[in-house]
Scaffold this motif. Structure first.
Motif, short mmCIF file in Angstrom:
data_model
loop_
_atom_site.label_atom_id
_atom_site.label_comp_id
_atom_site.label_asym_id
_atom_site.label_seq_id
_atom_site.Cartn_x
_atom_site.Cartn_y
_atom_site.Cartn_z
N PHE A 35 18.47 8.13 -17.33
CA PHE A 35 19.41 7.22 -17.60
C PHE A 35 19.10 5.76 -17.36
N LYS A 36 18.76 5.69 -15.92
CA LYS A 36 18.63 4.42 -15.60
C LYS A 36 17.22 3.69 -16.12
N PHE A 37 16.24 4.57 -16.54
CA PHE A 37 15.09 4.14 -16.90
C PHE A 37 15.06 3.66 -18.67
N GLY A 38 15.91 4.49 -19.13
CA GLY A 38 16.19 4.49 -20.57
C GLY A 38 17.23 3.65 -20.84
N TRP A 39 18.14 3.41 -20.15
CA TRP A 39 19.33 2.22 -20.57
C TRP A 39 19.42 0.98 -20.05
N GLN A 40 18.78 0.93 -18.88
CA GLN A 40 18.94 -0.30 -17.90
C GLN A 40 18.35 -1.56 -18.91
N GLY A 41 18.98 -2.53 -18.95
CA GLY A 41 18.51 -3.73 -19.63
C GLY A 41 18.44 -3.74 -20.85
N LYS A 42 19.12 -2.67 -21.74
CA LYS A 42 19.00 -2.47 -23.34
C LYS A 42 20.39 -2.87 -23.52
N THR A 43 20.54 -3.16 -24.85
CA THR A 43 21.95 -3.75 -25.20
C THR A 43 22.69 -2.24 -25.84
N ILE A 44 23.86 -2.50 -25.70
CA ILE A 44 24.90 -1.17 -26.16
C ILE A 44 24.33 -0.96 -27.59
N ALA A 45 23.87 -1.89 -28.57
CA ALA A 45 23.52 -1.96 -29.78
C ALA A 45 22.39 -0.93 -30.00
N GLU A 46 21.23 -1.18 -28.94
CA GLU A 46 20.11 -0.63 -29.21
C GLU A 46 20.26 0.99 -29.11
#
Length: 103
Positions: A35-46
């Motif tokens: 989760f941290k690797f795939g979601w950190q720094g991404k936007t909710i839209a992405e």
């Protein structure tokens, strides 16, 4: 997030696990390191767009936008991402402005 939990458990849990730990090799965990690797720094839209277009497999886009966003919200809450002051709406322009910060 409660609506998202119900939707997640009925649709996503068979592959991604009831506790967001994958039960299938092709499905990523949706908690902890992955989760941290795939979601950190991404936007909710992405994340919303990817899930909406690809999930469930071969049936992407089969739910309304609010259901997909509710599932994203549940995944965020499960991973202790702080919530905002307002409920999220499936407005891509607004969701593009919200960057995910994993605790």
């Amino acid at each position: 997030a409660k609506k998202g939990e119900a939707a997640y458990q009925s649709v996503c849990a068979s592959c991604h696990g009831t506790d967001l730990h994958s039960t299938e090799a092709e499905a990523p965990d949706l908690t902890e390191g992955p989760f941290k690797f795939g979601w950190q720094g991404k936007t909710i839209a992405e994340r919303f767009e990817i899930i909406r277009k690809t999930m469930p497999p071969q049936k992407g886009g089969s739910f309304d936008d609010q259901t997909y966003l509710d599932i994203v919200t549940y995944i965020l809450r499960f991973n202790n991402v702080p919530s905002g002051n307002q409920a999220l709406q499936p407005d891509i322009n607004v969701l593009k402005q919200i960057v995910i910060s994993v605790p």
